[in-house]
Design a protein around this motif. Structure first.
Motif, short mmCIF file in Angstrom:
data_model
loop_
_atom_site.label_atom_id
_atom_site.label_comp_id
_atom_site.label_asym_id
_atom_site.label_seq_id
_atom_site.Cartn_x
_atom_site.Cartn_y
_atom_site.Cartn_z
N GLU A 60 0.83 -1.20 0.00
CA GLU A 60 0.00 0.00 0.00
C GLU A 60 0.86 1.26 0.00
O GLU A 60 0.54 2.26 -0.65
CB GLU A 60 -0.91 0.00 1.23
CG GLU A 60 -2.06 -0.98 1.16
CD GLU A 60 -3.14 -0.52 0.20
OE1 GLU A 60 -3.67 0.58 0.39
OE2 GLU A 60 -3.42 -1.27 -0.75
N ALA A 61 1.97 1.20 0.74
CA ALA A 61 2.85 2.36 0.81
C ALA A 61 3.72 2.49 -0.44
O ALA A 61 4.10 3.61 -0.82
CB ALA A 61 3.75 2.24 2.05
N ALA A 62 4.03 1.38 -1.09
CA ALA A 62 4.96 1.39 -2.22
C ALA A 62 4.31 1.72 -3.54
O ALA A 62 4.98 2.20 -4.46
CB ALA A 62 5.67 0.03 -2.32
N VAL A 63 3.00 1.47 -3.67
CA VAL A 63 2.31 1.75 -4.93
C VAL A 63 2.31 3.25 -5.19
O VAL A 63 1.96 4.04 -4.31
CB VAL A 63 0.87 1.21 -4.90
CG1 VAL A 63 0.08 1.72 -6.08
CG2 VAL A 63 0.88 -0.31 -4.90
N ASP A 64 2.73 3.66 -6.37
CA ASP A 64 2.83 5.06 -6.75
C ASP A 64 1.83 5.35 -7.86
O ASP A 64 2.02 4.97 -9.00
CB ASP A 64 4.25 5.38 -7.21
CG ASP A 64 4.47 6.89 -7.40
OD1 ASP A 64 3.48 7.62 -7.53
OD2 ASP A 64 5.64 7.31 -7.42
N ALA A 65 0.74 6.03 -7.51
CA ALA A 65 -0.30 6.33 -8.49
C ALA A 65 0.18 7.32 -9.54
O ALA A 65 -0.24 7.28 -10.69
CB ALA A 65 -1.54 6.89 -7.79
N VAL A 66 1.08 8.22 -9.15
CA VAL A 66 1.57 9.23 -10.09
C VAL A 66 2.32 8.58 -11.24
O VAL A 66 2.15 8.92 -12.40
CB VAL A 66 2.47 10.25 -9.36
CG1 VAL A 66 3.10 11.21 -10.35
CG2 VAL A 66 1.67 11.02 -8.32
N GLU A 67 3.14 7.60 -10.93
CA GLU A 67 3.99 6.98 -11.94
C GLU A 67 3.46 5.61 -12.39
O GLU A 67 4.19 4.82 -12.97
CB GLU A 67 5.42 6.85 -11.40
CG GLU A 67 6.05 8.21 -11.08
CD GLU A 67 7.49 8.10 -10.62
OE1 GLU A 67 8.01 6.97 -10.60
OE2 GLU A 67 8.08 9.12 -10.28
N ASP A 68 2.20 5.31 -12.11
CA ASP A 68 1.56 4.07 -12.55
C ASP A 68 2.30 2.82 -12.08
O ASP A 68 2.42 1.84 -12.82
CB ASP A 68 1.43 4.04 -14.08
CG ASP A 68 0.35 4.99 -14.58
OD1 ASP A 68 -0.51 5.36 -13.78
OD2 ASP A 68 0.39 5.36 -15.77
#
Length: 446
Positions: free
Chosen positions: A340-348
């Motif tokens: 959850e912490a590692a997923v980066d929505a900005v960079e897909d």
């Protein structure tokens, strides 16, 4: 009892930490201080616009952005698609007074401005904060603003669905040159909605209106699997009542956790369709139920592979299996939090592209190897042809369940993020249900 207490502790820990990593809601409310130079709000997928019904099929962004501070300069609210966002976002770390010029260099080639770029066509920018009780200064067509709000964007793309990125920066123009005041300390209050459909009418599609494109129609998906799991649980409950064996009860609990996982996910989506926010706590409870269902199913498979209820009345090394299962449960929960912490929505960046996602896949493969080892030993000791035939079919179907996750991960990371979530949920839910259904059908197991 001690193991149960540890599971409860892990569950409450995940539920507490879930609020540290909030989901990207589409009804955004909060505050931003300009001492934080760049404030990213959300990435939202807008559906493809039907050119024969543009007003009802395009996307909209609307809301209020005000400040109680004495803002002497205008700041900037930015809405751009990925082709413009990456350079804008990447240049935010530029050192020096030209950071704003670097960020907006590409955007200025296409974004309209009444004073500096009258010939540009795209409506990407708004000056904020807006006057309290009035429209934003850039809104020159009041009839196009959603009633009760200060600004409105219309987002159209007749070719394909597309992600758009929303953010705020303390940049402003002086004689058509971008600059910023590094000593500025203004607090901005915002209340922003992003929707797929027409907010001027009451005829919105509840399965699409509040949802970013990648989540559209997932509510129906969870509803279908909820009904399927409910039917499966009824069948297994009947088996558990008539065949009083620990493993039938354990498998019934596995299905029950899977059912509750879909119930809580559906409850979150129903609330999300109503208010654009949902309930993060309910969603996390659903995630934990899914983890418990997956890990409990692994325990059932390992115990059957060791011959319990097939060739042996009691499994060999039962406590070793339970210890490994408990470690697997704890590691799965930790990987979920980490992911959850590692997923980066900005960079897909998706879960399977992060280290916790890779570790989850490796862990599944290691458990598969242990399962095959135990199954091989059990089959070598068995002489009954009917039981050997059962173990052979059981091993083949179980192997498919173990191996689907690595294959799914490889396919998912190579998919567009617009389609990835629905694909992963659809495939994983289908495979899990079919695996559970095939086990329920095996009357000879118990």
């Amino acid at each position: 009892m001690k193991a149960f207490q540890n599971v409860v502790f892990a569950f409450t820990t995940v539920l507490s930490l879930s609020f540290v990593f909030p989901s990207f809601a589409i009804h955004l409310q909060g505050s931003w201080r300009t001492t934080e130079f760049f404030h990213f709000l959300v990435k939202f997928g807008f559906q493809r616009t039907n050119q024969h019904d543009r007003s009802n099929s395009q996307g909209y962004i609307f809301g209020n952005i005000t400040s109680k501070s004495n803002a002497s300069i205008a700041l900037t609210f930015v809405v751009v698609d990925k082709s413009f966002f990456l350079e804008y976002y990447g240049n935010r770390t530029t050192i020096g007074e030209h950071v704003c010029q670097s960020m907006f260099a590409k955007i200025d080639t296409i974004a309209f401005d009444a004073s500096c770029y009258k010939d540009n066509k795209e409506d990407f920018l708004r000056r904020i904060p807006c006057p309290i009780g009035s429209l934003c200064v850039d809104e020159d067509r009041p009839e196009m603003v959603v009633p009760g709000y200060q600004f409105t964007y219309g987002v159209q793309d007749i070719n394909q669905p597309r992600f758009w990125y929303v953010s705020m920066v303390p940049c402003y123009r002086v004689n058509c040159t971008w600059t910023h005041d590094p000593d500025s300390d203004v607090t901005i209050d915002y209340d922003v909605w992003l929707v797929n459909g027409n907010p001027f009418t009451d005829n919105q599609n509840p399965f699409k209106y509040q949802f970013s494109f990648e989540y559209q129609d997932t509510m129906e998906m969870f509803l279908v699997f909820l009904v399927l799991y409910l039917g499966l649980l009824c069948v297994q409950a009947y088996v558990a009542i008539n065949q009083r064996h620990t493993i039938t009860h354990l498998f019934a609990a596995t299905i029950c956790f899977g059912l509750f996982g879909h119930v809580f996910h559906l409850a979150h989506l129903v609330q999300f369709s109503a208010d654009g926010r949902g309930q993060r706590g309910i969603l996390v409870i659903g995630d934990i139920c899914d983890i418990l269902s997956q890990t409990a199913f692994v325990l059932v498979l390992l115990l059957l592979a060791k011959g319990w209820a097939v060739t042996n009345r009691e499994p060999k090394c039962k406590f070793l299996v339970l210890i490994v299962w408990f470690l697997y449960l704890c590691i799965s929960i930790v990987l979920h939090i980490w992911g959850e912490a590692a997923v980066d929505a900005v960079e897909d960046v998706d879960f399977f592209q992060t280290w916790p996602g890779r570790y989850a896949v490796v862990l599944r493969l290691l458990l598969m190897l242990w399962f095959l080892h135990e199954l091989r030993r059990t089959m070598q000791q068995e002489r009954n042809k009917a039981k050997l035939q059962f173990l052979l079919h059981f091993g083949a179907s179980s192997l498919v369940w173990f191996i689907y996750l690595p294959i799914l991960a490889v396919v998912a990371v190579n998919m567009s993020a617009l389609w990835r979530y629905k694909f992963v949920v659809g495939i994983s839910s289908s495979v899990n249900f079919l695996a559970f259904a095939s086990m329920t059908d095996r009357k000879s197991v118990v």
